[in-house]
Every structure is written in structure tokens, then in C-alpha cells.
Design an enzyme around this catalytic site. Structure first.
Site, PDB file in Angstrom:
ATOM      1  N   LYS A  10       0.845  -1.348   0.041  1.00 30.10           N
ATOM      2  CA  LYS A  10       0.082  -0.011  -0.018  1.00 30.10           C
ATOM      3  C   LYS A  10       0.733   1.052  -0.074  1.00 30.10           C
ATOM      4  O   LYS A  10       2.212   1.300   0.197  1.00 30.10           O
ATOM      5  CB  LYS A  10      -0.917  -0.015   1.213  1.00 30.10           C
ATOM      6  N   PHE A  58     -15.854   3.681   6.981  1.00 32.70           N
ATOM      7  CA  PHE A  58     -14.429   4.124   6.651  1.00 32.70           C
ATOM      8  C   PHE A  58     -14.105   4.081   5.257  1.00 32.70           C
ATOM      9  O   PHE A  58     -13.003   4.144   4.619  1.00 32.70           O
ATOM     10  CB  PHE A  58     -13.469   3.457   7.333  1.00 32.70           C
ATOM     11  N   ARG A  86      -1.877 -14.692   3.636  1.00 35.51           N
ATOM     12  CA  ARG A  86      -2.474 -13.999   4.825  1.00 35.51           C
ATOM     13  C   ARG A  86      -1.688 -14.095   6.020  1.00 35.51           C
ATOM     14  O   ARG A  86      -1.819 -13.444   7.014  1.00 35.51           O
ATOM     15  CB  ARG A  86      -3.986 -14.570   4.892  1.00 35.51           C
ATOM     16  N   THR A  92      -5.277  -7.976  10.250  1.00 34.25           N
ATOM     17  CA  THR A  92      -5.694  -6.658   9.797  1.00 34.25           C
ATOM     18  C   THR A  92      -5.277  -5.546  10.675  1.00 34.25           C
ATOM     19  O   THR A  92      -4.700  -4.431  10.126  1.00 34.25           O
ATOM     20  CB  THR A  92      -7.191  -6.550   9.466  1.00 34.25           C
ATOM     21  N   ARG A 103       2.663  -7.250   9.044  1.00 35.13           N
ATOM     22  CA  ARG A 103       1.901  -6.067   9.865  1.00 35.13           C
ATOM     23  C   ARG A 103       2.341  -5.997  10.983  1.00 35.13           C
ATOM     24  O   ARG A 103       2.679  -4.879  11.932  1.00 35.13           O
ATOM     25  CB  ARG A 103       0.459  -6.200   9.657  1.00 35.13           C
ATOM     26  N   HIS A 116      -1.822  -5.409   1.295  1.00 35.39           N
ATOM     27  CA  HIS A 116      -3.052  -6.018   1.096  1.00 35.39           C
ATOM     28  C   HIS A 116      -2.810  -7.387   0.255  1.00 35.39           C
ATOM     29  O   HIS A 116      -1.819  -7.509  -0.286  1.00 35.39           O
ATOM     30  CB  HIS A 116      -3.842  -5.277  -0.098  1.00 35.39           C
ATOM     31  N   GLU A 127      -9.504  -9.926  -7.939  1.00 35.82           N
ATOM     32  CA  GLU A 127      -8.481  -8.735  -7.610  1.00 35.82           C
ATOM     33  C   GLU A 127      -7.413  -8.901  -8.882  1.00 35.82           C
ATOM     34  O   GLU A 127      -7.084  -7.871  -9.375  1.00 35.82           O
ATOM     35  CB  GLU A 127      -7.826  -8.693  -6.316  1.00 35.82           C
TER      36      GLU A 127
HETATM   37  P1  IDP Z   1      -7.752  -7.170   4.969  1.00 36.57           P
HETATM   38  O1  IDP Z   1      -6.949  -5.996   4.250  1.00 36.57           O
HETATM   39  O2  IDP Z   1      -6.789  -7.733   5.977  1.00 36.57           O
HETATM   40  O3  IDP Z   1      -8.411  -8.229   4.154  1.00 36.57           O
HETATM   41  P2  IDP Z   1     -10.407  -6.010   5.473  1.00 36.57           P
HETATM   42  O4  IDP Z   1     -11.219  -6.238   6.569  1.00 36.57           O
HETATM   43  O5  IDP Z   1     -10.745  -6.671   3.992  1.00 36.57           O
HETATM   44  O6  IDP Z   1      -9.182  -6.392   5.947  1.00 36.57           O
HETATM   45  O7  IDP Z   1     -10.108  -4.203   5.346  1.00 36.57           O
HETATM   46  C1  IDP Z   1      -9.634  -3.814   4.233  1.00 36.57           C
HETATM   47  C2  IDP Z   1      -8.627  -2.620   4.722  1.00 36.57           C
HETATM   48  O8  IDP Z   1      -9.464  -1.590   5.322  1.00 36.57           O
HETATM   49  C3  IDP Z   1      -7.512  -3.223   5.873  1.00 36.57           C
HETATM   50  O9  IDP Z   1      -6.580  -3.698   5.441  1.00 36.57           O
HETATM   51  C4  IDP Z   1      -7.615  -1.827   6.571  1.00 36.57           C
HETATM   52  O10 IDP Z   1      -6.431  -1.202   6.076  1.00 36.57           O
HETATM   53  C5  IDP Z   1      -8.738  -1.071   6.470  1.00 36.57           C
HETATM   54  N1  IDP Z   1      -9.584  -1.109   7.522  1.00 36.57           N
HETATM   55  C6  IDP Z   1     -10.444  -2.150   8.129  1.00 36.57           C
HETATM   56  N2  IDP Z   1     -11.050  -1.798   9.213  1.00 36.57           N
HETATM   57  C7  IDP Z   1     -10.652  -0.602   9.343  1.00 36.57           C
HETATM   58  C8  IDP Z   1     -11.433   0.199  10.330  1.00 36.57           C
HETATM   59  O11 IDP Z   1     -12.012  -0.033  11.321  1.00 36.57           O
HETATM   60  N3  IDP Z   1     -10.958   1.786  10.290  1.00 36.57           N
HETATM   61  C9  IDP Z   1     -10.198   1.900   9.219  1.00 36.57           C
HETATM   62  N4  IDP Z   1      -9.781   0.942   8.398  1.00 36.57           N
HETATM   63  C10 IDP Z   1     -10.118  -0.031   8.330  1.00 36.57           C
END
Ligand code: IDP
Length: 149
Positions: A10, A58, A86, A92, A103, A116, A127
């Protein structure tokens, strides 16, 4: 054909010079790079990529952030690469991600969590085709595979 997944460093990871570190981890694990490019994500592509989060509060921040600077988009191939990536990324929220994960080692907050990676075979397929044209992906075999599989 071996499994493929979509991985993206990212904008925070690019700015913090973590491309090489992240590529090295996937290479050393034994996965094979089949496509990669540094690119600026458009708002349209960002909205498609994060479509599943459209209703989340968000979503706007997510699109702003992923378009805030260049990303390094990649496709990696190998046995079980979707789930393995993963695990290598960690949870996350970097505050919950184990040390030793990307992370866990490099992130501090959920909004800027460096990387990501596709979370299922369906999202990997979706994707990869969103970010790459078929001709940008290279199928080839490596001698070292005989020492991995
Ligand atoms: P992932 O990237 O681990 O698959 P997802 O739930 O798909 O997680 O969320 C996508 C992205 O959204 C996350 O990588 C994170 O950067 C962002 N994100 C997830 N939850 C929140 C939140 O509560 N606040 C702000 N950003 C969030």
C-alpha cells in the site's frame, strides 16, 4: 496450475521503502513472482477493489488512502499461496498481528497496515483481473521448484 494471489504494497509501504523487504519475504518463502508493477490507483479502481466495504463508515478513507500515492501490485504463485500470504501478512489490525508477520513487524494502525492480500480464491481471481491484464502475467518454471515440492 499452482494457486495465485494478489498482493499489494500500500502507499504507506511504498513511502516507507518496504517494497524490497516484502518481496524478499515472499521470495524466500518459496513463492514465485508472476507479475508486478508500481502504479497509481485511480478512484474508480479503488472503489471496485474495495466494493465489499462500500457500506462501511471508513470506505471514503479507504479510497482516499489507497489513491494517496503509488502502490506496488504483485501476483504471486505457489502451493497454498492465498492462505500462506494471509499468515505472512498477519491480522488486519497491526496491533493484533503477531511479531514476525509483515503487519506485526512494520505496522502500527489499521488504516496504514502496509499490505493487502486476497482473502479467498474468489477474491484472488477478481483482484488479479482488476489489476492485471493476462499478458502482464508470466508463466514460467524454476529449477528450484524441485527443492520446494
Ligand atoms: P484485510 O486487508 O486484512 O483483508 P479487510 O477487513 O478486508 O482487511 O479491510 C480492508 C482494509 O480496510 C484493511 O486492510 C484496513 O487497512 C482497512 N480497515 C479495516 N477496518 C478498518 C477500520 O475499522 N478503520 C479504518 N480502516 C479499516
Amino acid at each position: 496450475m499452482a494457486e495465485r494471489t494478489f498482493i499489494m504494497v500500500k502507499p504507506d509501504g511504498v513511502q516507507r521503502n518496504l517494497i524490497g523487504e516484502i518481496v524478499a519475504r515472499f521470495e524466500k518463502k518459496g513463492f514465485q513472482l508472476v507479475g508486478a508493477k508500481l502504479m497509481q490507483v485511480s478512484r474508480e479502481l479503488a472503489e471496485q477493489h474495495y466494493a465489499e466495504h462500500k457500506e462501511r463508515p471508513f470506505f471514503g478513507e479507504l479510497v482516499d488512502f489507497i489513491t494517496s500515492g503509488p502502490v506496488f501490485a504483485m501476483v504471486w504463485e505457489g502451493e497454498n499461496v492465498i492462505a500462506a500470504a494471509r499468515q505472512m501478512m498477519g491480522k488486519t489490525n497491526p496491533q493484533e498481528a503477531a511479531p514476525g508477520t509483515i503487519r506485526g513487524d512494520f505496522g502500527l494502525t489499521v488504516g496504514k497496515n502496509v499490505i493487502h492480500g486476497s482473502d479467498s480464491p474468489q477474491s484472488a481471481k477478481r483482484e488479479i483481473s482488476l489489476f492485471f491484464k493476462e499478458e502482464e502475467l508470466v508463466s514460467y518454471s524454476k529449477q528450484i521448484n524441485a527443492w520446494l515440492y
